[in-house]
Design an enzyme around this catalytic site. Structure first.
Site, PDB file in Angstrom:
ATOM      1  N   GLY C 109       0.868  -1.411  -0.080  1.00  0.00           N
ATOM      2  CA  GLY C 109      -0.365  -0.167  -0.356  1.00  0.00           C
ATOM      3  C   GLY C 109       0.668   1.135   0.182  1.00  0.00           C
ATOM      4  N   CYS C 110       1.961   0.866  -0.431  1.00  0.00           N
ATOM      5  CA  CYS C 110       3.027   2.292  -0.586  1.00  0.00           C
ATOM      6  C   CYS C 110       2.889   2.876  -1.386  1.00  0.00           C
ATOM      7  CB  CYS C 110       4.413   1.560  -0.196  1.00  0.00           C
ATOM      8  SG  CYS C 110       5.325   2.580  -1.158  1.00  0.00           S
ATOM      9  N   ILE C 111       2.469   4.506  -1.413  1.00  0.00           N
ATOM     10  CA  ILE C 111       2.349   5.775  -2.702  1.00  0.00           C
ATOM     11  C   ILE C 111       3.624   6.443  -2.959  1.00  0.00           C
ATOM     12  CG2 ILE C 111       1.160   6.866  -3.281  1.00  0.00           C
ATOM     13  CD1 ILE C 111      -1.152   5.956  -1.682  1.00  0.00           C
TER      14      ILE C 111
END
Lengths: 124, 99, 111
Positions: C109-111
């Site tokens: 879920g790293c943006i």
């Protein structure tokens, strides 16, 4: 996001045991990603899905990653609504004490009612 | 709310789970191998009969036809085509697939 | 995929330079990975790297930045639990750089 400020109710419905299929892990990954969008997220564990939360999983022997500790990280992601179906626990000889996170245990009917209230249900 | 079941009741407990959780007034749509539940005289017949009093029960006609059971569908089951499937999804607030 | 060697220990990295096998990690390898990012490590950097390793050991994931920030604030104090502090230490983002140096996979879920 185009609909800024709109918070919807998302429920992830987990019905599969953790290692026999990829459903449980896939669900958990989507749950973690969903946390970035500040939505009202809940997780429901029904049927064999309750096995995902069983304490004491040791996966070295099957050479799989043990992802059960990650359920304990959900609190830090502000995902605090974990619902477990009582009938599913009963049918599998489990109680709330067998689970590795704090959950709300409820009947199938109560869970069905909660499911009806969701804007989006994601099925795993 | 729409509940979709795609597993045969003789192979899996998916239909049981669905009927246990689903709230009265909802719609149960049987697709793929789930349609075997609508056959007259099958072991799940009584469960499905009870469900007919609580839910609208539909089965996807192309799946029923494909399996050669079109002449054995229980009374009270509504057959829908693909367009009817889309209508059901559109007219219900949300949907759970009992995979 | 590339094979690297630091102080006699060989290890594999993926196409983005992340350590392939988390159990290979040691501080020398951490320092080497920091070098590949052109990032000199101070005590403050190590504090975050070690925090990430502890977090991973406990939860088996690399935390999202927001979660990391909050957790650091809880453990090391509010002056460190903010994204400005973490981005000053890791200009290309704590997720990208600190996780890499700690030998962790890229955060989910790293943006």
């Amino acid at each position: 996001m185009s609909e800024e400020g709109v918070v919807k109710k998302f429920m992830f419905v987990n019905r599969k045991a953790p290692y026999g299929t990829i459903y449980a892990l896939e669900s958990l990954e989507v749950v973690l990603i969903s946390a970035a969008f500040d939505q009202d997220v809940s997780l429901a564990f029904l049927d064999d899905g309750v096995f995902q939360l069983k304490k004491g999983q040791q996966t070295k022997g099957i050479e799989n990653k043990n992802f059960s500790p990650t359920y304990r990280a959900l609190d830090g992601y502000d995902i605090e609504k974990l619902y477990v179906e009582k009938e599913a626990l009963d049918a599998r000889g489990l109680t709330e004490d067998d689970l590795l996170v704090d959950v709300t245990v409820m009947s199938s009917a109560e869970l069905g009612k909660l499911m009806e209230e969701q804007d989006v249900v994601l099925s795993f | 709310m729409l509940h979709i079941v795609n597993k045969s009741p003789q192979d899996r407990n998916t239909l049981d789970s669905c009927l246990r959780v689903a709230q009265a007034g909802g719609t149960v749509l049987l697709i793929e191998d789930g349609v075997y539940a609508v056959v007259k005289g099958n072991a799940a017949e009584s469960k499905l009969k009870a469900a007919l009093g609580k839910f609208k029960v539909c089965a996807l006609a192309p799946d029923v036809d494909a399996r050669g059971i079109a002449d054995r569908v229980m009374d009270g089951v509504t057959l829908v085509d693909y367009a009817g499937f889309v209508d059901l999804v559109a007219e219900n607030k949300n949907c759970q697939s009992w995979l | 995929m590339a094979m690297c060697e630091v102080n006699g220990k060989t290890f594999e990295t993926d196409e983005e330079g992340y350590l392939a096998n988390i159990t290979d990690w040691n501080e020398d390898i951490g320092a080497y990975l920091a070098q590949t990012e052109n990032l000199p490590l101070t005590e403050q950097h190590w504090e975050v790297v070690n925090f990430l390793r502890e977090y991973y050991n406990e939860f088996q994931i690399a935390p999202a930045v927001r979660v990391l920030t909050k957790a650091i604030g809880k453990k090391l104090g509010p002056e460190k639990g903010n994204s400005q502090y973490l981005y000053e230490l890791f200009p290309y983002g704590p997720a990208k750089q600190a996780c890499k140096i700690a030998g962790l996979p890229k955060p989910t879920g790293c943006i």
